[in-house]
Design a protein around this motif. Structure first.
Motif, PDB file in Angstrom:
ATOM      1  N   ASP A 161       0.812  -1.209   0.000  1.00 51.27           N
ATOM      2  CA  ASP A 161       0.000   0.000   0.000  1.00 51.27           C
ATOM      3  C   ASP A 161       0.849   1.265   0.000  1.00 51.27           C
ATOM      4  O   ASP A 161       0.546   2.221  -0.701  1.00 51.27           O
ATOM      5  N   HIS A 162       1.916   1.280   0.797  1.00 49.10           N
ATOM      6  CA  HIS A 162       2.742   2.472   0.917  1.00 49.10           C
ATOM      7  C   HIS A 162       4.137   2.070   1.407  1.00 49.10           C
ATOM      8  O   HIS A 162       4.358   0.924   1.786  1.00 49.10           O
ATOM      9  N   SER A 163       5.051   3.030   1.371  1.00 51.53           N
ATOM     10  CA  SER A 163       6.420   2.796   1.846  1.00 51.53           C
ATOM     11  C   SER A 163       6.776   3.835   2.899  1.00 51.53           C
ATOM     12  O   SER A 163       6.282   4.962   2.866  1.00 51.53           O
ATOM     13  N   VAL A 164       7.634   3.425   3.814  1.00 49.07           N
ATOM     14  CA  VAL A 164       8.126   4.316   4.867  1.00 49.07           C
ATOM     15  C   VAL A 164       9.647   4.254   4.901  1.00 49.07           C
ATOM     16  O   VAL A 164      10.257   3.393   4.258  1.00 49.07           O
ATOM     17  N   ASP A 165      10.221   5.144   5.657  1.00 44.91           N
ATOM     18  CA  ASP A 165      11.677   5.170   5.868  1.00 44.91           C
ATOM     19  C   ASP A 165      12.466   5.313   4.566  1.00 44.91           C
ATOM     20  O   ASP A 165      13.509   4.679   4.386  1.00 44.91           O
ATOM     21  N   TRP A 166      11.966   6.177   3.665  1.00 43.60           N
ATOM     22  CA  TRP A 166      12.682   6.435   2.416  1.00 43.60           C
ATOM     23  C   TRP A 166      14.035   7.066   2.709  1.00 43.60           C
ATOM     24  O   TRP A 166      14.137   7.982   3.519  1.00 43.60           O
ATOM     25  N   LYS A 167      15.056   6.580   2.022  1.00 45.61           N
ATOM     26  CA  LYS A 167      16.386   7.183   2.087  1.00 45.61           C
ATOM     27  C   LYS A 167      16.931   7.261   0.669  1.00 45.61           C
ATOM     28  O   LYS A 167      16.838   6.289  -0.081  1.00 45.61           O
ATOM     29  N   PHE A 168      17.479   8.414   0.306  1.00 49.14           N
ATOM     30  CA  PHE A 168      18.086   8.624  -1.008  1.00 49.14           C
ATOM     31  C   PHE A 168      19.486   9.165  -0.814  1.00 49.14           C
ATOM     32  O   PHE A 168      19.715   9.995   0.062  1.00 49.14           O
ATOM     33  N   GLU A 169      20.391   8.709  -1.665  1.00 43.87           N
ATOM     34  CA  GLU A 169      21.748   9.241  -1.615  1.00 43.87           C
ATOM     35  C   GLU A 169      22.362   9.195  -3.006  1.00 43.87           C
ATOM     36  O   GLU A 169      22.333   8.162  -3.672  1.00 43.87           O
ATOM     37  N   VAL A 170      22.878  10.326  -3.436  1.00 47.42           N
ATOM     38  CA  VAL A 170      23.684  10.365  -4.653  1.00 47.42           C
ATOM     39  C   VAL A 170      25.092   9.970  -4.216  1.00 47.42           C
ATOM     40  O   VAL A 170      25.707  10.647  -3.404  1.00 47.42           O
ATOM     41  N   THR A 171      25.574   8.841  -4.727  1.00 45.05           N
ATOM     42  CA  THR A 171      26.854   8.307  -4.260  1.00 45.05           C
ATOM     43  C   THR A 171      28.030   8.728  -5.122  1.00 45.05           C
ATOM     44  O   THR A 171      29.172   8.650  -4.677  1.00 45.05           O
ATOM     45  N   ALA A 172      27.760   9.163  -6.351  1.00 42.63           N
ATOM     46  CA  ALA A 172      28.828   9.627  -7.236  1.00 42.63           C
ATOM     47  C   ALA A 172      28.208  10.489  -8.324  1.00 42.63           C
ATOM     48  O   ALA A 172      27.118  10.194  -8.813  1.00 42.63           O
ATOM     49  N   VAL A 173      28.917  11.565  -8.693  1.00 45.96           N
ATOM     50  CA  VAL A 173      28.414  12.429  -9.755  1.00 45.96           C
ATOM     51  C   VAL A 173      29.580  13.172 -10.385  1.00 45.96           C
ATOM     52  O   VAL A 173      30.531  13.562  -9.707  1.00 45.96           O
ATOM     53  N   ASN A 174      29.517  13.315 -11.703  1.00 40.27           N
ATOM     54  CA  ASN A 174      30.442  14.179 -12.424  1.00 40.27           C
ATOM     55  C   ASN A 174      29.628  14.945 -13.464  1.00 40.27           C
ATOM     56  O   ASN A 174      28.402  14.982 -13.365  1.00 40.27           O
ATOM     57  N   ASP A 175      30.272  15.500 -14.458  1.00 43.41           N
ATOM     58  CA  ASP A 175      29.550  16.312 -15.437  1.00 43.41           C
ATOM     59  C   ASP A 175      28.607  15.521 -16.333  1.00 43.41           C
ATOM     60  O   ASP A 175      27.701  16.099 -16.940  1.00 43.41           O
ATOM     61  N   SER A 176      28.804  14.208 -16.438  1.00 43.52           N
ATOM     62  CA  SER A 176      28.000  13.441 -17.385  1.00 43.52           C
ATOM     63  C   SER A 176      27.321  12.201 -16.814  1.00 43.52           C
ATOM     64  O   SER A 176      26.485  11.610 -17.487  1.00 43.52           O
ATOM     65  N   GLU A 177      27.661  11.830 -15.600  1.00 46.35           N
ATOM     66  CA  GLU A 177      27.124  10.583 -15.058  1.00 46.35           C
ATOM     67  C   GLU A 177      26.900  10.717 -13.558  1.00 46.35           C
ATOM     68  O   GLU A 177      27.623  11.442 -12.872  1.00 46.35           O
ATOM     69  N   ALA A 178      25.883  10.002 -13.056  1.00 44.87           N
ATOM     70  CA  ALA A 178      25.614  10.002 -11.619  1.00 44.87           C
ATOM     71  C   ALA A 178      25.096   8.633 -11.207  1.00 44.87           C
ATOM     72  O   ALA A 178      24.447   7.932 -11.992  1.00 44.87           O
ATOM     73  N   HIS A 179      25.406   8.261  -9.983  1.00 46.14           N
ATOM     74  CA  HIS A 179      24.882   7.047  -9.376  1.00 46.14           C
ATOM     75  C   HIS A 179      24.127   7.436  -8.121  1.00 46.14           C
ATOM     76  O   HIS A 179      24.558   8.328  -7.379  1.00 46.14           O
ATOM     77  N   ALA A 180      23.005   6.770  -7.880  1.00 41.92           N
ATOM     78  CA  ALA A 180      22.209   7.040  -6.691  1.00 41.92           C
ATOM     79  C   ALA A 180      21.717   5.725  -6.122  1.00 41.92           C
ATOM     80  O   ALA A 180      21.569   4.728  -6.853  1.00 41.92           O
ATOM     81  N   VAL A 181      21.481   5.709  -4.832  1.00 38.07           N
ATOM     82  CA  VAL A 181      20.878   4.554  -4.170  1.00 38.07           C
ATOM     83  C   VAL A 181      19.666   5.039  -3.386  1.00 38.07           C
ATOM     84  O   VAL A 181      19.605   6.203  -2.957  1.00 38.07           O
ATOM     85  N   ALA A 182      18.714   4.157  -3.224  1.00 38.08           N
ATOM     86  CA  ALA A 182      17.516   4.469  -2.467  1.00 38.08           C
ATOM     87  C   ALA A 182      17.099   3.222  -1.699  1.00 38.08           C
ATOM     88  O   ALA A 182      17.354   2.101  -2.132  1.00 38.08           O
ATOM     89  N   SER A 183      16.454   3.449  -0.567  1.00 38.28           N
ATOM     90  CA  SER A 183      15.911   2.322   0.185  1.00 38.28           C
ATOM     91  C   SER A 183      14.621   2.764   0.859  1.00 38.28           C
ATOM     92  O   SER A 183      14.392   3.957   1.085  1.00 38.28           O
ATOM     93  N   ALA A 184      13.780   1.782   1.149  1.00 39.76           N
ATOM     94  CA  ALA A 184      12.513   2.041   1.812  1.00 39.76           C
ATOM     95  C   ALA A 184      11.991   0.717   2.372  1.00 39.76           C
ATOM     96  O   ALA A 184      12.498  -0.358   2.037  1.00 39.76           O
ATOM     97  N   VAL A 185      10.963   0.824   3.188  1.00 34.39           N
ATOM     98  CA  VAL A 185      10.270  -0.352   3.708  1.00 34.39           C
ATOM     99  C   VAL A 185       8.870  -0.336   3.117  1.00 34.39           C
ATOM    100  O   VAL A 185       8.144   0.660   3.250  1.00 34.39           O
ATOM    101  N   ARG A 186       8.493  -1.422   2.449  1.00 39.10           N
ATOM    102  CA  ARG A 186       7.155  -1.536   1.863  1.00 39.10           C
ATOM    103  C   ARG A 186       6.206  -2.081   2.929  1.00 39.10           C
ATOM    104  O   ARG A 186       6.530  -3.035   3.635  1.00 39.10           O
TER     105      ARG A 186
END
Length: 111
Positions: free
Chosen positions: A52-77
């Motif tokens: 139905d919904h998610s809680v405890d969302w966490k987002f983090e950009v772990t690496a970024v430069n002028d042309s590329e980025a990596h991100a991670v996310a987590s949550a509890v469904r």
């Protein structure tokens, strides 16, 4: 990522599509699949799991430069009553295009 979450919450794959550069690589269970449409269907996922919904969302950009980025996310469904179904962790790779940042790879793990 805000548009991605909004699209996922509302089952709006068209909104998700706006931030994806196709084909997108979907990494799951040791395989990589190139997809011409978004490989995760929020509506089906919600129906299958009773999600139905998610809680405890966490987002983090772990690496970024002028042309590329990596991100991670987590949550509890969670179910409608608030009980926990599972935790989910996602990895996202983005590339900078003339239209802005676009996702070109996604991987998810549930536990």
């Amino acid at each position: 990522m805000e548009n991605y979450v909004a699209g996922f919450k509302s089952n709006d794959v068209a909104l998700i599509d706006k931030m994806v550069k196709y084909p997108i690589a979907y990494i799951k269970n040791g395989t990589v699949t190139m997809c011409d449409s978004y490989p995760i269907d929020p509506k089906s996922l919600k129906e299958e799991k009773g999600w139905d919904h998610s809680v405890d969302w966490k987002f983090e950009v772990t690496a970024v430069n002028d042309s590329e980025a990596h991100a991670v996310a987590s949550a509890v469904r969670c179910r409608k009553d608030g009980s926990r179904i599972e935790s989910v962790h996602g990895f996202y790779a983005f590339t900078k295009t003339v239209d802005g940042w676009k996702m070109y790879a996604v991987a998810d793990t549930t536990f």
